[in-house]
Scaffold this motif. Structure first.
Motif, PDB file in Angstrom:
ATOM      1  N   THR A  45      27.300  30.081  65.266  1.00 23.49           N
ATOM      2  CA  THR A  45      28.055  31.334  65.350  1.00 23.49           C
ATOM      3  C   THR A  45      27.775  31.987  66.703  1.00 23.49           C
ATOM      4  O   THR A  45      26.618  32.201  67.059  1.00 23.49           O
ATOM      5  CB  THR A  45      27.647  32.290  64.210  1.00 23.49           C
ATOM      6  OG1 THR A  45      27.890  31.653  62.955  1.00 23.49           O
ATOM      7  CG2 THR A  45      28.444  33.585  64.272  1.00 23.49           C
ATOM      8  N   MET A  71      32.691  30.615  58.453  1.00 22.60           N
ATOM      9  CA  MET A  71      33.331  29.388  58.939  1.00 22.60           C
ATOM     10  C   MET A  71      32.818  29.178  60.354  1.00 22.60           C
ATOM     11  O   MET A  71      32.961  30.037  61.219  1.00 22.60           O
ATOM     12  CB  MET A  71      34.838  29.491  58.854  1.00 22.60           C
ATOM     13  CG  MET A  71      35.273  29.288  57.404  1.00 22.60           C
ATOM     14  SD  MET A  71      37.018  29.029  57.154  1.00 22.60           S
ATOM     15  CE  MET A  71      37.461  30.567  56.411  1.00 22.60           C
ATOM     16  N   ASP A  83      31.382  27.284  63.979  1.00 18.48           N
ATOM     17  CA  ASP A  83      31.915  26.700  65.210  1.00 18.48           C
ATOM     18  C   ASP A  83      31.627  25.193  65.209  1.00 18.48           C
ATOM     19  O   ASP A  83      30.810  24.702  65.985  1.00 18.48           O
ATOM     20  CB  ASP A  83      31.262  27.388  66.407  1.00 18.48           C
ATOM     21  CG  ASP A  83      31.853  26.922  67.739  1.00 18.48           C
ATOM     22  OD1 ASP A  83      32.793  26.087  67.707  1.00 18.48           O
ATOM     23  OD2 ASP A  83      31.377  27.376  68.783  1.00 18.48           O
ATOM     24  N   TRP A 125      42.129  32.800  66.253  1.00 19.68           N
ATOM     25  CA  TRP A 125      41.157  32.017  65.477  1.00 19.68           C
ATOM     26  C   TRP A 125      40.763  32.702  64.173  1.00 19.68           C
ATOM     27  O   TRP A 125      39.711  32.434  63.604  1.00 19.68           O
ATOM     28  CB  TRP A 125      39.956  31.641  66.352  1.00 19.68           C
ATOM     29  CG  TRP A 125      40.325  30.390  67.090  1.00 19.68           C
ATOM     30  CD1 TRP A 125      41.095  30.309  68.209  1.00 19.68           C
ATOM     31  CD2 TRP A 125      40.053  29.056  66.683  1.00 19.68           C
ATOM     32  NE1 TRP A 125      41.313  28.994  68.532  1.00 19.68           N
ATOM     33  CE2 TRP A 125      40.678  28.205  67.626  1.00 19.68           C
ATOM     34  CE3 TRP A 125      39.334  28.486  65.635  1.00 19.68           C
ATOM     35  CZ2 TRP A 125      40.613  26.814  67.525  1.00 19.68           C
ATOM     36  CZ3 TRP A 125      39.260  27.108  65.529  1.00 19.68           C
ATOM     37  CH2 TRP A 125      39.906  26.292  66.471  1.00 19.68           C
ATOM     38  N   PHE A 180      39.364  33.130  54.177  1.00 20.87           N
ATOM     39  CA  PHE A 180      38.400  32.469  53.284  1.00 20.87           C
ATOM     40  C   PHE A 180      38.522  33.090  51.908  1.00 20.87           C
ATOM     41  O   PHE A 180      39.233  34.081  51.721  1.00 20.87           O
ATOM     42  CB  PHE A 180      36.976  32.579  53.831  1.00 20.87           C
ATOM     43  CG  PHE A 180      36.388  33.961  53.814  1.00 20.87           C
ATOM     44  CD1 PHE A 180      36.552  34.809  54.892  1.00 20.87           C
ATOM     45  CD2 PHE A 180      35.638  34.413  52.730  1.00 20.87           C
ATOM     46  CE1 PHE A 180      35.999  36.095  54.886  1.00 20.87           C
ATOM     47  CE2 PHE A 180      35.080  35.687  52.718  1.00 20.87           C
ATOM     48  CZ  PHE A 180      35.268  36.530  53.799  1.00 20.87           C
ATOM     49  N   ASN A 208      33.446  27.411  52.855  1.00 22.84           N
ATOM     50  CA  ASN A 208      34.777  27.440  53.465  1.00 22.84           C
ATOM     51  C   ASN A 208      34.663  26.685  54.782  1.00 22.84           C
ATOM     52  O   ASN A 208      33.631  26.750  55.447  1.00 22.84           O
ATOM     53  CB  ASN A 208      35.240  28.872  53.704  1.00 22.84           C
ATOM     54  CG  ASN A 208      35.468  29.624  52.393  1.00 22.84           C
ATOM     55  OD1 ASN A 208      36.483  29.442  51.742  1.00 22.84           O
ATOM     56  ND2 ASN A 208      34.510  30.440  52.003  1.00 22.84           N
ATOM     57  N   TYR A 209      35.729  25.982  55.162  1.00 21.96           N
ATOM     58  CA  TYR A 209      35.521  24.937  56.173  1.00 21.96           C
ATOM     59  C   TYR A 209      36.281  25.127  57.475  1.00 21.96           C
ATOM     60  O   TYR A 209      36.015  24.428  58.443  1.00 21.96           O
ATOM     61  CB  TYR A 209      35.826  23.576  55.538  1.00 21.96           C
ATOM     62  CG  TYR A 209      35.059  23.385  54.247  1.00 21.96           C
ATOM     63  CD1 TYR A 209      33.687  23.120  54.272  1.00 21.96           C
ATOM     64  CD2 TYR A 209      35.670  23.544  53.010  1.00 21.96           C
ATOM     65  CE1 TYR A 209      32.952  23.000  53.096  1.00 21.96           C
ATOM     66  CE2 TYR A 209      34.951  23.419  51.826  1.00 21.96           C
ATOM     67  CZ  TYR A 209      33.599  23.154  51.871  1.00 21.96           C
ATOM     68  OH  TYR A 209      32.878  23.044  50.722  1.00 21.96           O
ATOM     69  N   GLY A 210      37.257  26.013  57.478  1.00 16.66           N
ATOM     70  CA  GLY A 210      37.893  26.324  58.759  1.00 16.66           C
ATOM     71  C   GLY A 210      39.027  25.385  59.134  1.00 16.66           C
ATOM     72  O   GLY A 210      39.602  24.687  58.293  1.00 16.66           O
ATOM     73  N   ARG A 211      39.333  25.390  60.425  1.00 18.24           N
ATOM     74  CA  ARG A 211      40.523  24.675  60.926  1.00 18.24           C
ATOM     75  C   ARG A 211      40.181  23.201  61.144  1.00 18.24           C
ATOM     76  O   ARG A 211      39.943  22.757  62.265  1.00 18.24           O
ATOM     77  CB  ARG A 211      41.009  25.335  62.211  1.00 18.24           C
ATOM     78  CG  ARG A 211      41.258  26.824  62.056  1.00 18.24           C
ATOM     79  CD  ARG A 211      41.793  27.473  63.315  1.00 18.24           C
ATOM     80  NE  ARG A 211      43.230  27.283  63.456  1.00 18.24           N
ATOM     81  CZ  ARG A 211      43.975  27.898  64.373  1.00 18.24           C
ATOM     82  NH1 ARG A 211      43.407  28.729  65.231  1.00 18.24           N
ATOM     83  NH2 ARG A 211      45.268  27.678  64.459  1.00 18.24           N
ATOM     84  N   VAL A 235      40.746  33.068  60.327  1.00 18.22           N
ATOM     85  CA  VAL A 235      40.864  32.094  59.227  1.00 18.22           C
ATOM     86  C   VAL A 235      40.649  32.813  57.900  1.00 18.22           C
ATOM     87  O   VAL A 235      39.720  33.614  57.788  1.00 18.22           O
ATOM     88  CB  VAL A 235      39.843  30.939  59.347  1.00 18.22           C
ATOM     89  CG1 VAL A 235      40.377  29.810  60.192  1.00 18.22           C
ATOM     90  CG2 VAL A 235      38.505  31.420  59.881  1.00 18.22           C
ATOM     91  N   GLN A 284      36.849  32.402  63.146  1.00 21.20           N
ATOM     92  CA  GLN A 284      35.994  31.216  62.962  1.00 21.20           C
ATOM     93  C   GLN A 284      34.936  31.124  64.057  1.00 21.20           C
ATOM     94  O   GLN A 284      35.236  31.157  65.253  1.00 21.20           O
ATOM     95  CB  GLN A 284      36.828  29.935  62.947  1.00 21.20           C
ATOM     96  CG  GLN A 284      35.948  28.716  62.668  1.00 21.20           C
ATOM     97  CD  GLN A 284      36.725  27.458  62.339  1.00 21.20           C
ATOM     98  OE1 GLN A 284      37.937  27.467  62.169  1.00 21.20           O
ATOM     99  NE2 GLN A 284      35.992  26.353  62.245  1.00 21.20           N
TER     100      GLN A 284
END
Lengths: 301, 758
Positions: free
Chosen positions: B500, B161, B163, B398, B402, B264-267, B400, B410
């Protein structure tokens, strides 16, 4: 002396026997014999041998170990004579199908409380607590009182679900340690009540009146609504009037359900209500409306 | 000769993939061009080779914009190409041999030899095959997902995921500028140069999609014309400047995620919330338009069909724009309830400040049968992650989830689960003198195992099992680390690396020393069956002395046939999931043994963290099918317990008792542990305040997480008989949701075995 109690079940996350999330202690033994009872295994004081035919492997291991010959294995079938069964448990221990069971067990009251405490934070979050039910909770008065006192010490909200068919002394002894009484009002006609359930109407109505005279706000009446027995306008009207007269605000209507009918066969008994359909809650809305219009707080559970 | 078959099914593909839209000959040509680029640049740096290969794929592999799309970007995958994970394409420079063979079958005979040529080339060059060739050498470790082995390993880069805040804040021109500055300082660094070309690929892809949008305007309805024009504008502007609107930010994020091959896409609330809130405030977007865009995003994610992935996370601690993020969150909760898609795996992080409105919206969606949001408790997870991953509290905020549940930080860590261990299979091997009763093969991995008669105490017996487990835990840490080495030898995962930390600062790809936290996860299976089995042995053999170990083992080998009473006694022993100190404390002891064992080994081999994840897709069922009978009374071939939950039907003491058992494990030793619970809609929806109190209490007492299914008693049974009546019945398996009737029957049966609270 370590107080003990005979229970047949402890149900956690009970949400119908009092407010919030509760644990219900089902205490063994009941002096009444209501023919619709959904916990018929709770009636006998010492418990009873239960037989689940569907689980039975028909191996005969039970009969082979029964010291009293109460369990017999004939023609591939298990036959139980409960009148000579001593509840020794040998057959239960040796049944490979787990088809035999003696549900009632004697526990230390302290051990019961320890189980209750495991969900204490759930009670606190939900406004719940513990409920002592049965069978008839008042049939083991010393144990009940001991457990209620322990609950008080632990800060648990307590409810007692009862038929009130016990000496008033028992009720008045537990009253200070009980936050809520859930009292059955099975019939307002004393004759019918006695005839069908075996209850003593003078005792029951007298107990409710006496308790209400000092602690009406602690009482909720529970009316099992049994087709053919009490689902009649007159009964509801009399019950509501009785509540009003005694300063009792809350009543629960419990529509008849059939969840317990299968148990009768497991106990070698006939269920008189085997053919009665469950009552739909909508059929009770009319009566609930009548009660609410009288200023009562009526719930259909 | 290799111990493995390169054509094995590599991952769970529960959802049906949308087939490639290109003519078959063109597909062949693309794979040949890709292979050619790979070959031609084999003597270049891996960065150069990777970017040259990517140029073959993009923008060519984009599908046309679909009539319902409100923003652009759909991709096709071929049996040969580039990726991070098996669910979209494959890993690194990949060839999925089984799919290549299937592809070959569709070709006319005269073209088939061209596929053979490709097949042979990739046997030596497919990244995963290189890993397998080195690691799959005996009967102890198998490849994904070969259930004959007690341990399986793979090479993949799952769960990245990125940045995205860095991407949208800088935009493409800003990212170029950063890279150019680094090139000026390190002109020979191919990572930067290839990174810059990745920005070109992104722009070319945006341009190709813009043209598609413009072309589709002809003959479109007025409304569709307006949508396509807006899409084309966004695709134009994201090439030239940082996004200024919600739609531009969404478009840029999405395009980048596709090119990076992440699933997977994160926040997304914190990423897109500020743009959304500003657009709503300025009137650029109405709330109903915003809803439509989010719904379009949901559809795009669903259509990628990544089964156990597609994570979108909202809520929780550490968000930089909590108020604006909440605007996105509330709309997303509504979309989630209305759509009832199996993906995205929509995830809500909660803490003590979570409002009643948010709770109610979440419970509304769950009560509607959406199986989402999955709930994660920040009050427990944040400190747990800080300890487990050895990071500070701010960084841990942070985390997350997945995939099925495992965590990464993330934009700062890798966390791919490249190892799975079946603890119960190991117990059956241990009790059978090191031989797997299922196939008769020796899998003791060199452990010295005593005859069953020689164990004098339960501790003695348990310690012997732990000694075998130790050897397998050693193997797992080594294989995880080696998977990174193999991938790093071959690929840079350029798009991933650019977003990343600290790849750009260090001028290195993420597995080349660029990633700030090189982490990984190890999936654990059958842990509760194992601890329940140990409990049965403790009780029956060493406490009551009712049976000998040998008798129990004989019964296991006979699959309990002729041992009815013994099996009944095994089943009657205390089981995890009932809030019993006996079974639960043993489960916890075993948990702490394997979890700290994995963690310590990860640190020792040089990772920032290597943590267990107690989750499963449907592998608990499949691996159970290949695991012999066990002392908990489980029959041979029966499913294993799901994730960290009791064996189906073993929890008979109500939801509070089960949740108390679940809350027992200290979250700081794992990087995610799936907790499933199933209610009837009547109970769940008819008692909202009770359910809320139930969940909140569980979280207060240390529960880390919950995944909730609401389904009617009888509905699942009926759906097995009349699947046609239940096309939309969504259930939570363990770590992913699925349309029930599309699951294989053995998985359906496992789901059915689980207790439904009614």
């Amino acid at each position: 002396m370590t107080e003990t109690v005979k229970v047949f079940d402890i149900e956690r996350f009970a949400i119908k026997d009092g407010p919030g999330i509760r644990t219900v202690v089902f205490m063994q033994g009941c002096p009444l014999h209501c023919p619709w009872c959904s916990n018929p295994e709770s009636a006998a004081v010492d418990g009873v041998l239960r037989y689940y035919e569907a689980k039975c492997l028909h191996c005969g291991a039970c009969a082979a170990v029964c010291p009293e010959s109460a369990v017999k294995f004939e023609d591939g079938l298990v036959r139980i004579d409960r009148s000579v069964c001593t509840l020794c448990g040998a057959c239960v221990e040796n049944c490979p199908g787990a088809a035999l069971k003696i549900q009632a067990k004697r526990m230390k009251c302290r051990d019961v409380i320890d189980i209750l405490l495991r969900d204490k934070d759930y009670y606190e979050h939900s406004g719940g607590g513990v409920t002592f039910s049965g069978g008839e909770a008042l049939a083991q008065p010393d144990a009940l009182l001991a457990m209620l006192k322990m609950c008080r010490d632990e800060g648990l909200h307590t409810a007692v679900e009862t038929t009130a068919n016990a000496p008033y002394d028992v009720l008045s002894a537990i009253e200070p340690y009980t936050d809520l009484f859930l009292i059955d009002l099975k019939h307002t006609d004393g004759g019918k009540l006695h005839e069908v359930t075996g209850a003593n109407p003078e005792l029951v109505f007298g107990n409710i009146r006496s308790l209400a005279s000092t602690a009406a706000r602690k009482i909720r009446l529970r009316m099992p609504c049994i087709p053919g027995f009490n689902v009649e306008r007159e009964h509801f009207e009399k019950a509501f009037a009785f509540a009003v007269e005694n300063g009792i605000k809350g009543l629960d209507l419990l529509p008849y359900h059939t969840l317990g009918t299968g148990k009768y066969k497991q106990l070698g008994r006939e269920c008189l209500y085997a053919r009665t359909e469950p009552l739909d809650r909508s059929e009770l809305e009319l009566y609930a409306g009548i009660g609410n219009s009288m200023g009562l707080d009526i719930s259909i559970l | 000769m290799a111990k493995f078959n390169v054509e094995t099914v590599q991952n769970v593909e529960q959802s049906k993939k949308i087939p490639c839209c290109k003519p078959i000959l063109e597909q062949l040509e693309i794979m040949e061009a890709y292979t050619d680029a790979h070959r031609r640049f084999s003597n270049s740096t891996r960065e150069r080779r990777e970017v040259e290969c990517l140029k073959v794929l993009y923008p060519r592999m984009f599908r046309p914009i679909e009539p319902q799309d409100l923003f652009a970007g759909r991709l096709d995958f071929l049996p040969i190409g580039f990726g991070c994970v098996t669910s979209v394409g494959g890993v690194g420079h990949y060839c999925v041999f089984r799919k290549l063979r299937q592809f070959q079958e569709q070709l006319p005979d005269e073209l088939k030899p061209r596929v053979d040529t490709l097949y042979d080339y990739w046997l030596d060059n497919d990244v995963k095959t290189q890993f397998n060739r080195d690691m799959i050498v005996d009967d102890t470790m198998g490849m994904f997902i070969d259930t004959a082995f007690p341990l399986i390993a793979t090479a993949r880069l799952s769960g990245m995921m990125l940045d995205y805040p860095k991407l949208v804040e800088n935009g493409v021109p800003g990212m170029r500028r950063i890279l150019e500055e680094h090139i000026a300082a390190s002109p020979d660094n191919d990572f930067y140069k290839a990174g810059l070309e990745c920005m070109d690929i992104l722009c070319h892809s945006a341009e190709a999609l813009r043209k598609d949008a413009l072309n589709q305007m002809e003959g479109a309805s007025t409304e569709r014309k307006r949508q396509l024009a807006s899409m084309a504008d966004s695709l134009e502007s994201i090439r030239k400047r940082a996004p200024e609107t919600f739609v531009e930010a969404l478009q840029l994020f999405w395009l980048y995620a596709l090119l990076a091959g992440v699933i997977n896409y994160g926040r997304l609330d914190d990423l897109l919330g500020p743009y959304l809130a500003a657009d709503l405030k300025s009137g650029r977007l109405t709330e109903s338009e915003a809803y439509d865009y989010i719904k379009s995003l949901w559809t795009m994610i669903e259509n990628r069909r990544t089964t156990v992935n597609g994570r979108v996370i909202v809520g929780g601690k550490g968000r930089k724009h909590p108020e604006e993020a909440d605007v996105f969150m509330h709309l997303a909760l509504k979309v989630c309830k209305d759509c009832r898609y199996v993906e995205p795996q929509f995830t809500l992080r909660i803490d003590r400040t979570t409002t009643d409105r948010t709770w109610n919206e979440a419970l509304d969606a769950l009560g509607a049968g959406a199986t989402y949001p999955t709930l994660y408790n920040d009050e427990v997870e944040v400190p747990a992650v800080a300890y487990g991953m050895r990071v500070d509290g701010k960084t841990a905020e942070w985390y997350v989830p997945f995939g099925c549940t495992e965590f990464v930080i993330q934009g700062q860590s890798t966390g791919t689960p490249n190892i799975c261990i079946n603890l119960l299979k190991l117990l059956t091997i241990y009790m059978n003198d090191g031989i797997d009763p299922i196939d008769g093969l020796k899998k003791d991995a060199g452990a010295v195992i005593k005859p069953l008669e020689e164990y004098g105490s339960f501790e003695d017996f348990y310690n012997g099992y732990k000694a075998l487990l130790d050897i397998y835990l050693d193997k797992s840490a080594q294989a995880q680390y080696y998977s990174y080495e193999v991938m790093n030898r071959n690929v840079s995962f350029l798009f991933n690396s650019l977003l990343t930390d600290d790849c750009i600062e260090r001028g290195k790809a993420l597995l080349d020393g660029g990633v700030r936290y090189l982490g990984g996860t190890c999936e654990i299976y059958g842990s509760i069956n194992t601890s329940d089995s140990l409990e049965a042995i403790r009780e029956l053999v060493f406490q009551k002395r009712k049976y000998s170990l040998r008798q129990i083992h004989d019964a296991m080998l006979a699959d309990f046939k002729g041992y009815d009473l013994l099996r009944r006694d095994c089943l009657a022993c205390d089981k995890y999931g009932n809030d019993l100190d006996t079974a639960d404390s043993l489960a916890n002891d075993l948990y702490e043994f394997y979890a700290t064992g994995v963690r310590d080994r990860g640190i020792k081999v040089g990772m920032q963290y290597f943590l267990v994840v107690i989750s499963n897709n449907q592998l608990n069922t499949e691996w159970g099918n290949a695991t012999a009978a066990s002392p908990d009374g489980r029959l041979s071939g029966m499913y294993l317990n799901p994730a960290n939950n009791p064996q189906g039907g073993a929890n008979v003491s109500g939801p509070t008792a089960m949740l108390n058992s679940l809350a027992r494990f200290d979250a700081k030793y794992h990087a995610g542990s799936v907790q499933n619970i199933k209610f009837s809609p009547a109970l769940f929806n008819g008692n909202r305040e009770i359910i809320k109190a139930l969940f909140k209490t569980y979280f207060d007492r240390g529960g880390c997480h919950l995944m909730v299914t609401t389904v009617n008693r009888g509905e699942l049974e009926d759906a097995m008989v009349h699947p046609e009546k239940y096309p939309d019945l969504i259930v939570r398996v363990s770590g992913f949701s699925a349309v029930f009737v599309e699951l294989p029957r053995n998985v359906q049966e496992e789901l059915l075995s689980r207790v439904l609270y009614d």
